[in-house]
Structures are given as C-alpha cells and as structure tokens.
Design a protein around this motif. Structure first.
Motif, PDB file in Angstrom:
ATOM      1  N   GLY A   1       0.821  -1.207   0.000  1.00  0.00           N
ATOM      2  CA  GLY A   1       0.000   0.000   0.000  1.00  0.00           C
ATOM      3  C   GLY A   1       0.847   1.245   0.000  1.00  0.00           C
ATOM      4  N   PHE A   2       1.863   1.248   0.861  1.00  0.00           N
ATOM      5  CA  PHE A   2       2.704   2.431   0.989  1.00  0.00           C
ATOM      6  C   PHE A   2       3.384   2.765  -0.337  1.00  0.00           C
ATOM      7  CE2 PHE A   2       6.755   4.491   1.997  1.00  0.00           C
ATOM      8  CZ  PHE A   2       6.298   5.585   2.716  1.00  0.00           C
ATOM      9  N   PHE A   3       3.981   1.750  -0.979  1.00  0.00           N
ATOM     10  CA  PHE A   3       4.751   2.034  -2.185  1.00  0.00           C
ATOM     11  C   PHE A   3       3.866   2.240  -3.416  1.00  0.00           C
ATOM     12  CE2 PHE A   3       8.174   0.300   0.434  1.00  0.00           C
ATOM     13  CZ  PHE A   3       9.086   1.314   0.280  1.00  0.00           C
ATOM     14  N   VAL A   4       2.764   1.495  -3.521  1.00  0.00           N
ATOM     15  CA  VAL A   4       1.879   1.675  -4.678  1.00  0.00           C
ATOM     16  C   VAL A   4       1.225   3.059  -4.632  1.00  0.00           C
ATOM     17  CG1 VAL A   4      -0.275   0.948  -5.736  1.00  0.00           C
ATOM     18  CG2 VAL A   4       1.442  -0.757  -5.150  1.00  0.00           C
ATOM     19  N   LEU A   5       0.660   3.402  -3.480  1.00  0.00           N
ATOM     20  CA  LEU A   5       0.018   4.708  -3.368  1.00  0.00           C
ATOM     21  C   LEU A   5       1.062   5.818  -3.432  1.00  0.00           C
ATOM     22  CD1 LEU A   5      -2.734   3.989  -0.695  1.00  0.00           C
ATOM     23  CD2 LEU A   5      -2.817   3.745  -3.174  1.00  0.00           C
ATOM     24  N   GLY A   6       2.236   5.544  -2.843  1.00  0.00           N
ATOM     25  CA  GLY A   6       3.327   6.511  -2.910  1.00  0.00           C
ATOM     26  C   GLY A   6       3.729   6.783  -4.353  1.00  0.00           C
ATOM     27  N   ALA A   7       3.767   5.722  -5.160  1.00  0.00           N
ATOM     28  CA  ALA A   7       4.143   5.880  -6.561  1.00  0.00           C
ATOM     29  C   ALA A   7       3.149   6.787  -7.278  1.00  0.00           C
ATOM     30  CB  ALA A   7       4.199   4.515  -7.241  1.00  0.00           C
TER      31      ALA A   7
END
Lengths: 150, 500
Positions: free
Chosen positions: A78-84
């Motif tokens: 979640g952190f990296f996908v949404l961060g992207a």
C-alpha cells in the motif's frame, strides 16, 4: 513486522461510524429545509445517521459474537503503490511524463517482494517512452513530456 | 415487422467500419487486460473507461461493451489455464475447466467456453431486443415517486443478492450514496462536502472511485499473495471440439442460456449467480454427477453460457429503467452520463440508433470473441506467463495517465489514492465495494427524485404509499430485506456463495 491484526466487524463498524459521523457533522452547516422543500442538508443528514447506526450495530455484533474474523493488513504494498501515484502527480507538471513515469515505476517496484535493478531500469525506460508515444503523441493527452524549461 | 426493422437499424449503426473497429479494439483490449490473472472485468473497464471518453456516445458504449465481453472471456481463460479467476463469475470455470486443462484438453475447454458464450450471447441479445421495448413503454409513464421506489428496490435487491454480509453491504450502500452527494447541490447550488476544493464541486468523478476501489485495490490485493503461477501445461491441445463433444454439451449450453437470461435481469449479482446456479443445475440433471469437478465439459459449458447470457440481459434494467444492476452496468451508466445521455425508458424511443446499435454490436462482439480471439490463444497464453512484477507497475502507470486525462488535472490522482486506501481497508474488512459503486452513481438521482416526490406529496411520506406502484415497490424492497435477514435464507445465501 509490518502487519496489523484486527477484528473485521469491529473495524468496519468503527469506519462507518467515523465516516457517517463526519457527514452528519458537515451537513449541519447546510440548510436542512423541510420535508416538503428539502434543503441541501436533509438527505445527507438522514444518510449519515443511517451509516452511524449501521456502524454501531456492527460494533455491538463484534463485541457479542465470538466468531469474529480478523483482518491482516500488509502496509508495504500500500505504501509504495500509493506513494508511486503521489510521486507521479507531484512530478508530472514540473518534470514531464518521461521522468514522472520512470520515478513512478521505481517507487512502485519496491511494493513487490523481489526486484532486480536492470529489470527496473529497462521497465522504466520502456514504459515511459511507450506512455509518451501512445498517450501523448498518438492519443493526444495534453501533458508535458520533458521537464519544464528544457 | 417491428423487430426486424429495429435489428436492421441496429445493423446499420453497428456495421460501420469505425464502430466495428471500436468493437474489435474493445474486445481485444478487454481480453488483453482481463486475461491478466486477478484482474476482473470491473477493474479492466475502470482502467479503459477514460480511453472511451473522446469517442462519440454510440462508439464509446460499443467499445465499452466490447471491453466487458473481452474481459469476461479473458477471465475465463485464466481460470481454465491457471485456476486464477479474474472475478467471482469465473470461479465456476476453475472447477471443471481447470480439470479439463489438466487432462490435456485445455484447447477444447477454451473452445467450448467460447462457443457456449456465443450461443448464450445470441440468446441473451434476442431476449434483450424482445423485452426491453415493452418494459421501457411501461416505465415511461413513471413519476418521481415511482423512480425513487424503483431505485430503492434496485439497491436493496443488489445488496441482498450480493455475496457480502447484509449489514456491511448496507453500510457500504449508504456510504456510496453519501459519496455521490459530494459536489454542488442541484437545487441550491451550494457546494457540499467539497472541503473548499474547487475541483470537487462537479462531484467526485466516477473513474476516480472505480479505479481506486477496483483497479488499484486489486493490485494491492494481488501483491500480498505470493506469486505461484504455473500453467497446467505448455500444450493447449487441439482447439476444435469434435462434433460429438459439441452435441453432448449443447443441452447444457441451452439450459445455461435460458437460466442466465432470466437471472441476468435481476438486480445484484446476476452474472455470478447465473454461473453458480447453472453449475448446480447441471450437476443435478447429470446422469453421473460424480464426474463434476473431474473435468466434465457440461460443468464448464453450462456456467460459461449462463454468465454470458446474464451479461447480456443485465443491460435490460439499465437501458429500460435507468437502474444499473451491478458494477459493470454502473460503468456503462457513467459512460452514458459523461456523454449527457440519461439512461432510462426514453433511450429506446429517443435515441433508437444508439439502443439498437448497441444491441447488435453486443452480438458482433460475441462473434468476434470466437472467430478472432480463439485463434490468438497462443499469444494470450504467453501473456499469462509475464511475471506480476512487470505487470503491476505498468498497470499503475496507465491508471495514473488515465486519471489525469479525464480532466487534465492531477487532483483526480490524489483522490484516487484516497479511494484506493479506502478500498484496501474495505477489502481487508470484507466489505463488498460493489454496493458502494452502485449507490455512488444512483445517489444524486435518488435524492433528486425523493425531493421532487416529497414536493408533490406535500411532505407527507404516507402520500407516497397511496400510489399503488410506489407502495408495492417499496413493499417489495422491505420483503427482500426481511428475507435476507431471516436465518434460513441467510444460510442458503451462504451456501450459494461458499465457493467464492
């Protein structure tokens, strides 16, 4: 450990109460009107109250039922996908599609369990060029391709 | 004959080079994305929705319908070859379809699924063409009160027939209605729940909600599962079924078509329910029920036909009453609204070219699936082997570009991030997001019709109940709700969806 474990009924109840309550609070700023001439606040107020009631019912159910289900949250994807996605939105206007897309791929790649640097580099290069050619050149989506001032 | 001239009109619209091209593009793109494991028709449509905005309304709908069939067929393909269903209605295909593939009959399984789908699609299209005008004629005299009641029935039936726990689905429904209210109020012009963000005064865009809740959330869900994808065998085997094989599954295909057409009209999980019901029925009428699960072709042909027939007939409530009965229809409806077409009974009489063009193009789309996609199966299979770590960044990037392109603004990307975070929490809490999506798109109309009905009834809610049709519709909603809460039905519902 980047996992959080909670009872699903309890948490969904809490979520409904929170969101419903939020709508109720905000809709009190709008004119309620009457049943004949409903104002902008009437419908959301009624619905918000419904959401809160359903949420409370779920919380009660969670407290009294023994067979609750537990949810496992994985924070990393979640952190990296949404961060992207956020990176894409931030970078697009100043840096253009090519750079924004490459950065998005880079950040997103951390969401998976394995990554190889040459694969990411290849993917970033290929997709950003593909995106620029297909979406901007061919389909005419109005977005900058290169960094501003270049 | 009326029927013949209508179909002729549809043919004239659908069989233009451009519309055939859009139909083909939709079917191919839909298959391409739908075949990727773990990506269902809803996510596929959400991703490709922005791409159709630039087209004229008829072409956009034709392409979108093509995407839907393609994605559904793609989902069945990955279910048969990998036992990874893209969505709930393809779950049934993993039972006997995968078993057939294990026995080296993957090609025959894929062909039977495609041929069954085509026959069922034809049947469903005929049902749609025959019954939709009559229903629309009936509904065209509806007033605000009737519409309000009809929407309530539609929403209630959707949550009763969907798979999640009733209370949670009901909560999701209410949240969807509330999210739908964000933006400027039609009557007073006041901005509601916009937090001062000017981009929100037009409302949250449908693409944002659909992509956030379905597209991105599916990526997050897939990333949690470790990657274990193995094709049953590199060999697909022969593609064409023998005549005897085809003859033996034909009764199952016909039964599936009939059952599917009937169940597809109902609001709620029409397509999924049709597939499960058909599987149960085939197992019951079979001479040797123990063959089911071991690769019985009827166990694949029946459900695959049923879900395709249901996919066709689920257009009926949308095109005649303006009520979307499932998430896919909510997508179609949003595409209509973007082009300023109000779905409802006036569509058939007001824009007959659009209606009949769409109907005929659905059938053409089904035909294309069989004659174009089946030979391309080798390419699709290779696509199945692309590792997920290459796929998801690409999907994510295209989602971002799509989100930007709707309004040429990055605000929608931020909103989608919020929706995706919510969607992930919903996924983990086992809250079905489909009722939310349905309510989101119906919400503004529900409020509008309620306000108008109450104005006409002078604020007396009892007045609504004196109108016979309104009263019986609302009573129906109540009965459905009560039935769903009764313990016995609850148990049957659980059994019916246990395999999900």
């Amino acid at each position: 450990m980047n996992r959080i474990i909670v009872n699903t009924d309890f948490l969904s109840g809490a979520l409904f109460v929170l969101l419903g309550g939020g709508f109720v609070l905000i809709s009190r700023n709008y004119d309620l009107g009457t049943a004949v001439q409903m104002g902008p606040g009437y419908f959301p107020l009624v619905l918000g109250c419904c959401a809160v009631l359903i949420g409370l019912a779920l919380i009660v159910k969670a407290i009294f039922a023994s067979d609750g289900e537990h949810a496992h949250f994985h924070l990393r994807p979640g952190f990296f996908v949404l961060g992207a996605m956020v990176v894409f939105a931030l970078a697009l206007r100043p840096l253009g599609l090519i750079v924004a897309a490459a950065l998005t791929i880079l950040v997103a790649s951390f969401a998976g369990s394995e990554r190889r640097w040459w694969e990411i580099a290849l993917l970033a290069a290929g997709l950003s060029i593909f995106g620029a050619l297909v979406f901007v050149e061919a389909l005419g989506v109005p977005m900058p391709i290169w960094p501003r001032g270049l | 004959m009326d029927f013949v001239s209508n179909i002729a009109l549809g043919l004239a619209v659908a069989v233009t080079p451009w519309n055939i091209l859009y139909c083909f593009a939709g079917v191919t793109l839909g298959t391409l994305i739908g075949i990727l494991p773990g990506i269902g028709p809803l996510a596929t449509m959400a991703m490709l929705l922005p791409a159709t905005y630039a087209l004229d309304p008829t072409s956009a709908l034709i392409m979108l319908a093509g995407i839907y069939y393609g994605a559904q067929y793609g989902g069945s393909t990955s279910a048969i070859l990998l036992r990874l269903p893209g969505e709930s209605s393809a779950v049934v295909a993993t039972l006997d379809g995968y078993a057939m593939a294990q026995k080296g009959q993957a090609g025959v399984a894929l062909a039977i699924a495609a041929i069954g789908s085509l026959i069922a699609g034809t049947f469903g299209t005929l049902v749609l063409a025959a019954f939709a005008p009559a229903l629309a004629n009936f509904a065209i005299s509806f007033g605000a009160a009737e519409y309000f009641a009809l929407m309530v029935v539609g929403l209630v039936a959707a949550i009763v027939l969907s798979s999640g726990p009733i209370l949670k689905s009901f909560g999701m429904l209410i949240l969807g209605l509330l999210f739908g209210l964000v933006g400027a109020d039609i009557n007073s012009g006041i901005d509601r729940f916009t937090f001062g963000v000017p981009q929100l005064s037009g409302g949250i865009s449908f693409v944002v909600v659909a992509l956030g809740l379905f597209g991105i959330t599916e990526i997050l869900g897939n990333l949690e599962r470790s990657e274990t994808r193995r094709l049953v065998s590199a060999r697909i085997g022969r593609l064409l079924p023998r005549l005897a094989e085809l003859r033996s599954v034909m009764p199952a295909i016909l039964r599936g078509s009939g059952l599917g057409s009937l169940l597809g009209i109902l609001p709620g999980g029409g397509v999924t329910m049709a597939a499960f019901a058909s599987y149960t029925m085939e197992k019951r009428v079979a001479a040797q029920p123990e063959r089911f699960g071991q690769g019985a072709p009827e166990g694949l042909a029946g459900p695959e036909s049923a879900n395709n027939a249901a996919a066709q007939t689920s257009f009926i409530p949308l095109l005649t009453l303006g009520i979307p009965s499932n998430g896919v229809m909510a997508m179609m409806m949003s595409a209509m609204l973007i082009h300023n077409i109000q779905p409802g009974p006036q569509i058939i009489s007001g824009t007959p070219d659009l209606f009949w063009g769409l109907v005929v193009s659905m059938w053409i789309g089904n035909l294309m699936l069989v004659i174009l996609n089946l030979p391309m199966i080798g390419i699709w299979v290779r696509l199945l082997l692309v590792p997920y770590r290459f796929l998801f960044p690409a999907i994510l990037l295209f989602c971002c570009i799509g989100l930007y392109s709707v309004q040429n603004d990055v605000t929608d990307i931020y909103l989608a991030v919020i929706c995706a975070a919510l969607g992930y929490v919903f996924l983990k809490l086992r809250c079905d997001p489909v009722p939310l999506l349905l309510a989101f798109i119906i919400g503004p109309m529900l409020e509008e019709n309620l306000r108008r009905a109450m104005l006409l009834a002078r604020g007396d809610f009892g007045m609504l109940l004196t109108r016979p049709l309104t009263a019986s519709l609302l009573a129906l909603a109540l009965i459905l709700l009560v039935m769903a809460v009764l313990p016995k039905i609850r148990r049957t519902r659980k059994v019916a969806f246990q395999e999900e």
